[in-house]
Each structure stands twice: as C-alpha cells, then as structure tokens.
Design a protein around this motif. Structure first.
Motif, mmCIF file in Angstrom:
data_model
loop_
_atom_site.group_PDB
_atom_site.id
_atom_site.type_symbol
_atom_site.label_atom_id
_atom_site.label_comp_id
_atom_site.label_asym_id
_atom_site.label_seq_id
_atom_site.Cartn_x
_atom_site.Cartn_y
_atom_site.Cartn_z
ATOM 1 N N PHE A 283 0.819 -1.213 0.000
ATOM 2 C CA PHE A 283 0.000 0.000 0.000
ATOM 3 C C PHE A 283 0.855 1.267 0.000
ATOM 4 C CE2 PHE A 283 -2.253 -3.404 2.237
ATOM 5 C CZ PHE A 283 -3.306 -3.602 1.347
ATOM 6 N N GLY A 284 1.948 1.168 -0.766
ATOM 7 C CA GLY A 284 2.808 2.327 -0.942
ATOM 8 C C GLY A 284 3.750 2.617 0.195
ATOM 9 N N LYS A 285 3.840 1.722 1.144
ATOM 10 C CA LYS A 285 4.699 1.942 2.306
ATOM 11 C C LYS A 285 5.625 0.754 2.520
ATOM 12 C CE LYS A 285 1.386 4.537 5.186
ATOM 13 N NZ LYS A 285 0.700 4.519 6.518
ATOM 14 N N SER A 286 6.764 1.061 3.117
ATOM 15 C CA SER A 286 7.590 -0.009 3.668
ATOM 16 C C SER A 286 6.812 -0.674 4.797
ATOM 17 C CB SER A 286 8.901 0.564 4.201
ATOM 18 O OG SER A 286 9.530 -0.337 5.076
ATOM 19 N N LEU A 287 7.024 -1.968 4.990
ATOM 20 C CA LEU A 287 6.334 -2.654 6.083
ATOM 21 C C LEU A 287 6.616 -1.985 7.425
ATOM 22 C CD1 LEU A 287 6.914 -6.431 5.155
ATOM 23 C CD2 LEU A 287 4.796 -5.114 4.941
ATOM 24 N N SER A 288 7.814 -1.464 7.586
ATOM 25 C CA SER A 288 8.192 -0.847 8.856
ATOM 26 C C SER A 288 7.479 0.488 9.104
ATOM 27 C CB SER A 288 9.701 -0.605 8.901
ATOM 28 O OG SER A 288 10.105 0.293 7.884
ATOM 29 N N GLU A 289 6.768 0.996 8.085
ATOM 30 C CA GLU A 289 6.025 2.249 8.251
ATOM 31 C C GLU A 289 4.581 2.023 8.697
ATOM 32 O OE1 GLU A 289 7.567 5.490 5.228
ATOM 33 O OE2 GLU A 289 7.236 3.593 4.171
ATOM 34 N N HIS A 290 4.184 0.758 8.765
ATOM 35 C CA HIS A 290 2.837 0.439 9.230
ATOM 36 C C HIS A 290 2.825 0.380 10.758
ATOM 37 C CE1 HIS A 290 0.985 -0.392 5.331
ATOM 38 N NE2 HIS A 290 2.136 -0.965 4.973
ATOM 39 N N GLY A 291 1.887 1.076 11.364
ATOM 40 C CA GLY A 291 1.841 1.166 12.821
ATOM 41 C C GLY A 291 1.700 -0.175 13.514
ATOM 42 N N THR A 292 0.940 -1.081 12.914
ATOM 43 C CA THR A 292 0.762 -2.389 13.554
ATOM 44 C C THR A 292 2.077 -3.166 13.601
ATOM 45 O OG1 THR A 292 0.076 -3.326 11.423
ATOM 46 C CG2 THR A 292 -1.673 -2.593 12.935
ATOM 47 N N VAL A 293 2.896 -3.028 12.573
ATOM 48 C CA VAL A 293 4.190 -3.708 12.539
ATOM 49 C C VAL A 293 5.118 -3.134 13.609
ATOM 50 C CG1 VAL A 293 6.253 -4.152 11.155
ATOM 51 C CG2 VAL A 293 3.992 -4.326 10.106
ATOM 52 N N VAL A 294 5.147 -1.809 13.696
ATOM 53 C CA VAL A 294 5.982 -1.159 14.706
ATOM 54 C C VAL A 294 5.556 -1.593 16.104
ATOM 55 C CG1 VAL A 294 6.680 1.057 15.694
ATOM 56 C CG2 VAL A 294 6.451 0.816 13.217
#
Length: 435
Positions: free
Chosen positions: A302-313
């Motif tokens: 969705f246009g983001k690095s996985l590390s930019e998703h809040g749930t991943v962080v």
C-alpha cells in the motif's frame, strides 16, 4: 564486551567472558553459516535415520578446541564440567538458541544428553560413569530418556506403568514409551528408562525406579518416529518404543529401587531452564528476521515499507518487551538455582518454564506474519522454531502442572497475609477510635 540488558556480563568471571566471546564468534561465523550445509548433507528417505552430516563433527572438533564443551555442567561437578554458574551458562545457552539445531549439539550441550549426563554425574556409580558418562562427555555416543507413555497421562509421572521386575540378578522390563527424543539417532547407545519396580508401595513416589538400558539390548523395538506438525527431527527423532522382556543386570539401577522420582527431579530442575535459555535465543533471532524483513525495500504494501505500518511497529515493540521480560525470569531462576539449588528455586523455575515457550510462540507468530507466506515455508527456520516452541509447553512438565504448583505455593502465603490484614484493620480502627 556488550552489557546485557539484565546482567552486566563484564562483571562476571573472566573465564565466562572468554567463553562468551568465543561462543558468540562460533555462533556467527561457524554455526549459522553451517545450517544450510547441514541440511544439504542430511540423508534422504530412510537414510535420514542413518546419516550424520559430516559438518556436525567438524563443528564439534572446533568447539572442543575452543573450550566450548560440556558447559552445562556446573562447578559442583568438578573436573566433569566447565565450572560456570547457571547464570553464566544461561547467557551462553541463549546464544546457542539462535542456532538451536546446530550449536547445542556442536558444544555437546544438547538434550536429552545434558540431562542424562547430569544423572550419571550426580547419581551414577563409578562403574556407570566409566561406561556411560565418559563417552557421553567425549561426544562419542548419544542417549535417550524414556519416561512418557501413550496409555497414561504422563504429566503425572506416578501414572507411569512400564513394569520393571527383578528376576535373580536381572531386571526384566516390559512396557511402551513414546516421544523418546534421541532414540532414533544411530549414535544412541543407551536409554535411561523410568518404570515401576514396586507398584503396590503405599507411597506413590517410591514405586518408580530408573534403569540403564543399552540401546542394543534384545527386546527393544522402535515402532515409529513421532511427528511434530509434520517434522520428525531426523536423525534424533522422537520415537515410540516397545520394551518386551528386556533384561539388564541389577547393577544397572540408578541410585536404588524406588528412587526414580528423586533422580528425575534432580535431572529436570536445571534442565527445565536450559530449554528456556535457548527459547530466548530463538526469540531474538526471530525478531532479527522480522526487523530485516520489514525494512527490506522490496517488501512494500500500500505504498509503504512494512516498517512504516503502525501495527508492525507495535508488534516489534511488544516482542522486545516480552523477550526481555522472559529473559529476566529465566536469569532470575538461574541465579536462584546458583544460590539455593533447584529444589529451593521451584517458584522461579516454574515462572520461567511457563513464560519462555509462550513468549517465543508469540514472537514467532508476529515474525511469521511479517514474512507473509514465506514465514511458514522451508526458506526460513521460523516454522520449525514454532513446532519446537509448541512442544516445549509439554516438555519437562506441561504449563498446567507448573501453574498449579506456582499457584499452590502462592496460596501458602494466604494465612499470613490474612493475619497481617486483620492486624492492620485493628490498628486502623484503634486509631480512629481515638480521634
């Protein structure tokens, strides 16, 4: 040398610091790189139960040359062990958990041999030590521990039914066991077998005995390897075994008739936290895989690095917290064992034993999820780690047994607490009456 988040390893013994540095280098530059080679050298089909990957023997030789050998045996075992405390060994065992298939065996520190060597070292006669302990310490043979049975609830070991009957100068053994780890290994030379020598004894904890059974004794039939989520863990395996009219000399008893529980409690105490120590290492490596995956620029959603998703962080943060919490419980248990032996550390051992495998499962689940379908594939060790971690919720006592023991021990404080609260209330009422 880096400082652990809980224990300042720079303040531990110089011997430990030297071994820790060597173990870390051995892990990073030898064991982890050897994992793919080990898998490639494994036999195919039935040969998987006959072939020992040559790389393992090379690693053993290097580990021994570095002094990374039999580190689990503490100071109380004198010349047999490395002289480390349980806390010191715990930190090295955590490293070995990062390459759990390779490093523990390469250092001659893998189950079930560790527990069996402790039995021989602590309870064996000199003749038993000479015949079995010495070759185990030298890594010349391997062993199995036969306790769990399919016909009974083995979490209550008093249920064990295998019959050990004395006839003259021999014991005759009859029964069925399963989940006997190590028994499929072609190097397995000896089984330690738990069974009943006195089933009518009014004391249920005096009915059991532990006997030494050479693996080539007539009457032993390996029925099948058990599978854990499809893994059979060749060549060691977790075997179902029938003992039918198996005869061994009476001098093969460990410590004496009716003393099996005494022996297994001595065996399982420190051993229970050895698994926990390695769980911490597996969890750390699982988190490392997750960190590498979510920061891989090719893995965008969705246009983001996985590390930019809040749930991943959030998952990363939760994993970091849970790993360090479990590490504290495990090292706290290790320190307590160092201070008062395993019998005085039952509360701490139970807390670590409950915490570590469950923590590892949660961390693994998050890492696997971050890897997508790759997380459950053979391309990463995460799925195999998960199978192993789930097994550890049974091994050396299921969660429920440890929770029950822990809860009952806590309840012993209830009467004293009630008296103290009553006294506090009386004191408060007395003060109010004087206003």
């Amino acid at each position: 040398m880096a400082t652990n988040s809980i224990v300042d390893i720079t303040k531990l013994s110089p011997k430990f610091q030297d071994l820790y540095a060597k173990a870390k280098d051995f892990l990073e530059n030898d064991c982890i790189p050897a994992e793919r080679i080990y898998n490639l050298q494994m036999g195919k089909g039935d040969d998987r139960w006959k072939v020992i990957p040559p790389i393992m023997e090379e690693l053993k030789a290097k580990a021994r040359s570095l002094g990374l050998w039999n580190l689990f045996l503490g100071r109380e075992y004198g010349a047999y062990g490395a002289g480390l405390t349980n806390v010191e060994y715990g930190l090295i065992a955590e490293l070995s958990g990062k390459s759990v298939k390779i490093m523990p065996e390469a250092m001659n520190c893998s189950a079930p041999d560790t527990g069996n060597m402790e039995v021989f070292a602590k309870y064996g006669t000199q003749a038993q030590k000479d015949k079995w302990l010495v070759p185990l310490l030298n890594g010349k043979i391997r062993s199995a521990f036969a306790m769990t049975e399919p016909a009974v609830a083995s979490s209550d070991a008093t249920n064990i039914e295998l019959n050990i009957r004395r006839e003259g100068n021999e014991y005759v053994i009859n029964g069925r066991k399963w989940w006997i780890s190590g028994a499929g290994d072609p190097r397995c030379a000896v089984h330690l077998v738990m069974g009943k020598t006195d089933p009518d004894n009014s004391n249920r904890y005096k009915q059991q005995s532990l006997v030494i059974v050479p693996a080539d004794t007539p009457g032993i039939t390996v029925v099948r390897p058990m599978q854990v989520f499809g893994y059979d863990d060749a060549p060691e395996g977790h075997m179902e075994i029938i003992y039918k009219d198996v005869r061994v000399p009476v001098e093969n008893i460990i410590l004496g008739e009716g003393r099996g529980f005494e022996v297994i409690q001595g065996r399982l105490g420190p051993g229970r936290i050895h698994h926990c120590m390695r769980c911490i290492g597996m969890a750390e490596r699982s988190l490392e895989y997750m960190l590498a995956r979510v920061t891989d620029p090719s893995k965008r959603t969705f246009g983001k690095s996985l590390s930019e998703h809040g749930t991943v962080v959030a998952d990363i943060a939760t994993s970091r917290i849970e790993i360090d919490q479990s590490r504290f419980l495990v090292l706290n248990a290790a320190q307590k064992i160092d201070e008062v032996k395993a019998k005085g550390a039952l509360k701490e051992i139970s807390m670590a034993k409950i915490s570590a495998p469950n923590m590892l499962l949660r961390v693994l689940d998050r890492s696997m999820q971050a890897h997508g379908a790759a997380g459950i594939s053979q391309d990463f060790p995460l799925a195999h780690y998960y199978a192993s971690a789930r097994t550890l919720r049974y091994a050396d006592g299921p969660d429920e047994v440890h929770r029950n023991q822990l809860g009952r021990n806590e309840l012993k404080r209830a009467a004293e607490i009630a008296d103290r609260l009553k006294a506090q209330k009386a004191k408060s009422e007395d003060l109010i009456s004087k206003l």
